[in-house]
Design an enzyme around this catalytic site. Sequence first.
Site, PDB file in Angstrom:
ATOM      1  N   TRP A  62       0.709  -1.366   0.175  1.00  0.00           N
ATOM      2  CA  TRP A  62      -0.199  -0.085  -0.007  1.00  0.00           C
ATOM      3  C   TRP A  62       0.263   1.517   0.205  1.00  0.00           C
ATOM      4  O   TRP A  62      -0.016   2.364  -0.148  1.00  0.00           O
ATOM      5  CB  TRP A  62      -1.230  -0.417   0.799  1.00  0.00           C
ATOM      6  N   CYS A 100      10.357   1.473   1.879  1.00  0.00           N
ATOM      7  CA  CYS A 100      12.156   0.782   2.122  1.00  0.00           C
ATOM      8  C   CYS A 100      12.389   1.368   1.972  1.00  0.00           C
ATOM      9  O   CYS A 100      13.647   0.839   2.460  1.00  0.00           O
ATOM     10  CB  CYS A 100      11.295  -0.537   1.126  1.00  0.00           C
ATOM     11  N   GLU A 119      13.197  -3.705  11.212  1.00  0.00           N
ATOM     12  CA  GLU A 119      12.666  -1.966   9.919  1.00  0.00           C
ATOM     13  C   GLU A 119      12.060  -1.503  11.269  1.00  0.00           C
ATOM     14  O   GLU A 119      10.897  -1.664  11.588  1.00  0.00           O
ATOM     15  CB  GLU A 119      12.167  -3.254   8.996  1.00  0.00           C
ATOM     16  N   LYS A 154      -2.784  -8.383  -7.524  1.00  0.00           N
ATOM     17  CA  LYS A 154      -3.223  -8.818  -5.753  1.00  0.00           C
ATOM     18  C   LYS A 154      -2.669  -7.690  -4.915  1.00  0.00           C
ATOM     19  O   LYS A 154      -1.958  -7.476  -4.578  1.00  0.00           O
ATOM     20  CB  LYS A 154      -2.858 -10.184  -5.304  1.00  0.00           C
ATOM     21  N   HIS A 155      -3.629  -6.606  -4.444  1.00  0.00           N
ATOM     22  CA  HIS A 155      -3.012  -5.564  -4.031  1.00  0.00           C
ATOM     23  C   HIS A 155      -3.010  -5.885  -2.461  1.00  0.00           C
ATOM     24  O   HIS A 155      -4.391  -6.495  -1.904  1.00  0.00           O
ATOM     25  CB  HIS A 155      -3.847  -4.001  -4.566  1.00  0.00           C
ATOM     26  N   ALA A 156      -2.494  -4.571  -2.120  1.00  0.00           N
ATOM     27  CA  ALA A 156      -2.701  -4.842  -0.341  1.00  0.00           C
ATOM     28  C   ALA A 156      -4.153  -4.279  -0.626  1.00  0.00           C
ATOM     29  O   ALA A 156      -4.610  -3.530  -0.735  1.00  0.00           O
ATOM     30  CB  ALA A 156      -1.972  -3.321   0.523  1.00  0.00           C
ATOM     31  N   SER A 157      -4.680  -5.301   0.937  1.00  0.00           N
ATOM     32  CA  SER A 157      -6.472  -4.655   1.138  1.00  0.00           C
ATOM     33  C   SER A 157      -6.779  -3.971   1.447  1.00  0.00           C
ATOM     34  O   SER A 157      -7.845  -3.257   1.734  1.00  0.00           O
ATOM     35  CB  SER A 157      -6.834  -5.885   2.358  1.00  0.00           C
ATOM     36  N   GLU A 192      11.023  -7.860  -3.833  1.00  0.00           N
ATOM     37  CA  GLU A 192      11.373  -6.752  -2.647  1.00  0.00           C
ATOM     38  C   GLU A 192      11.110  -6.671  -1.650  1.00  0.00           C
ATOM     39  O   GLU A 192       9.723  -5.868  -1.837  1.00  0.00           O
ATOM     40  CB  GLU A 192      10.929  -5.524  -3.747  1.00  0.00           C
ATOM     41  N   LEU A 193      11.857  -6.337  -0.595  1.00  0.00           N
ATOM     42  CA  LEU A 193      10.699  -7.214   0.888  1.00  0.00           C
ATOM     43  C   LEU A 193      11.663  -5.438   1.556  1.00  0.00           C
ATOM     44  O   LEU A 193      11.302  -4.059   1.261  1.00  0.00           O
ATOM     45  CB  LEU A 193      11.634  -8.394   1.393  1.00  0.00           C
ATOM     46  N   SER A 246       6.565  -7.212   2.859  1.00  0.00           N
ATOM     47  CA  SER A 246       6.878  -7.348   3.709  1.00  0.00           C
ATOM     48  C   SER A 246       8.118  -9.023   3.944  1.00  0.00           C
ATOM     49  O   SER A 246       8.202  -9.958   3.044  1.00  0.00           O
ATOM     50  CB  SER A 246       6.276  -7.404   5.255  1.00  0.00           C
TER      51      SER A 246
END
Length: 455
Positions: free
Chosen positions: A129, A261, A358, A153-156, A227-228, A206
Site C-alpha cells: 500500500w 523501503c 525495520e 493482488k493489491h494490499a487490502s 522486493e522486501l 514484508s
Amino acid sequence: MKSINPYTGKTLKIYNPHSDHQIKETVERAQDTFLMWKKIGFEEKAHFLNKAADILESKKEHYAKLISLEMGKMLKESVAEIEKCAWVCRYYAEKAEGFLADSPLDLPDDKKAKLKYNPLGVILAVMPWNFPFWQVFRFAAPNLMVGNTGILKHASNVPQCALAIEEIFEEAGFPKGCFQTLLISSDKVKSILQHPSVKAATLTGSEKAGEIIASHAGEVLKKTVLELGGSDPFIVLADADVEKAAKTAAKSRMINFGQSCIAAKRFIIHKKVYDKFVEVFKKEIEGLKQGDQFDENADYCCMARPDLAEELFAQVNKSIAMGAKVILEGSRPEEGKALFKPYIISDITPDMPAYHQEMFGPVATIFKINSEEEAIKIANDSPYGLGSSLWTSDMDKADELAGQIESGAVFINELVASSPYLPFGGIKRSGYGRELAELGIKEFVNIKTVSFTQS
Ligand code: NAP
C-alpha cells in the site's frame, strides 16, 4: 474489503472480494489474452503504454486523491507518484524494443548463436500500500511491453487504487486480460500462484510475505522476484558537507511519512560531525507540520493504518525501555488512530528492536562512530541490504567504500531514490531480483539460446 481514510477513520467504500469462480475466470482470461498479446509488435504495445501515461497525466489529481484518501499520503506526494508512473510507462514504451532485441553471442570458429527474450506468460503481482500506484506500474509497464499479462493482488487497504489501475490500462486500449485486478485476501494467493497458467510472481512487501510466497512458488518451481523490507544506512563521514547531509537525511527519513523501503533508517555519523548533524537533523524534523492529506501547509499526515502506528510505537517504546536515548520525543498513537509523531533515538544496542528490525515509519536511529571501518561494520550489521547513502567529499574513497557496503544500491552524497533508469532491488532479507531499467524488464522473460548450424 474496506477502503478507509486512515486520517479520519471513516469508511469510504466497501467491496465484496472476488469469488473463487471470478478468480478462475480472471486467470483463464489472462492466459487466453497472453496467447494473443505475445504476438503483438512493440509499436502497438508502446502506443497503449503511452496512452496509459497520457491518462495518468491528464487525471493525476483524481488518482492522487485516491492514494491520499486510502493510505494517508500528502496530496503533493501522491501527485508526484502519479507523474512517476507516467514516466515509467513512457520509458519502457521507448526502450523495451532495444532492451529485448536479439543479442548475438561471441563464439569461436564460424559458430553462430544468439539470445532471444521471449515472454513467459501470466505473472502474478502482490503489491503493498505504501506507493500503491508506483509499485504496480514499475511491474506492469515492462511486463506488458515484454508480452506478458499481469494479475494484481493489491494490499487490502487500497482497493480503490487497485481498481483504478485496472481501469487505466483498459481505458488505454490494452485488451481486457492484459492487466487485471483481483480484490482478494492473501490466503487466495497460493492457489493462483500454483495455477498452471501462472508462470511467475513478484512481491513487494514484508519479509514474512516474501517467505510465504517464495515457498508457495518453490513448491511448484516457479520464479519469484522479491522486493522486501529495508533498514538503509545513511553514513556521514568526517569530510562530508554535514549541513547538506543532515537536511537530506531528514528528507530521506520522512518521505511518505517514513513508510518507504528505501527511506534512510539508520544514521551512522562520524564523531567529528555528529553534533552538527544531530542539531540540523533534529531541527528539520521538528519543524515539519502535521495536517490532513490535503492541507497545503502541512508536511505529513498519518500512517497508513492504526495497527501500523501501534506496531511502530511498540518497537520504539521497547528500545527506549532498554536504554535508547531520546533525541526527539514523539508520542504514543491514540488507540485506533493512525496519527504518529516522529522520534529520533540514539545509543542503540544490538539487543534492541531498533537495531535489527525495520522501523517502517518516522523513527530515526542515530549511531556515533569513530572510523570509516566502524561505519561499514554497523552499516552491514543488518539482516537487510536494500539501499544505502554515503556522504564524503572524497570520490575515490566513496567508490572504494561503496564496494564494501552490503546493499543493492549505494548513492553517494544523495538520498536513495528509484528511477526507471536505475536497477532496483536488494540482497539478504531485502529480497532478490531487480526491477526497473534493462535488468528489470528481463526478470520475467525466457532468455532463449538459439544456436545456428548451416545445413
Ligand atoms: P505486507 O503486509 O507484506 O503486504 C504486502 C502485500 O503482500 C499485500 O498485498 C498483502 O496482502 C500481501 N500479503 C501479506 N501476507 C501475505 C501472505 N501470507 N500470502 C500472500 N500475500 C500476502 O507488507 P506491507 O505492510 O503492505 O508493506 C510494507 C513492507 O513492504 C515493508 O517491509 C517495506 O519495506 C516493504 N516494501 C518493500 C519495497 C521494495 O521495493 N523492496 C517497496 C515497498 C515496500 P494483504 O494486504 O491482503 O495482507
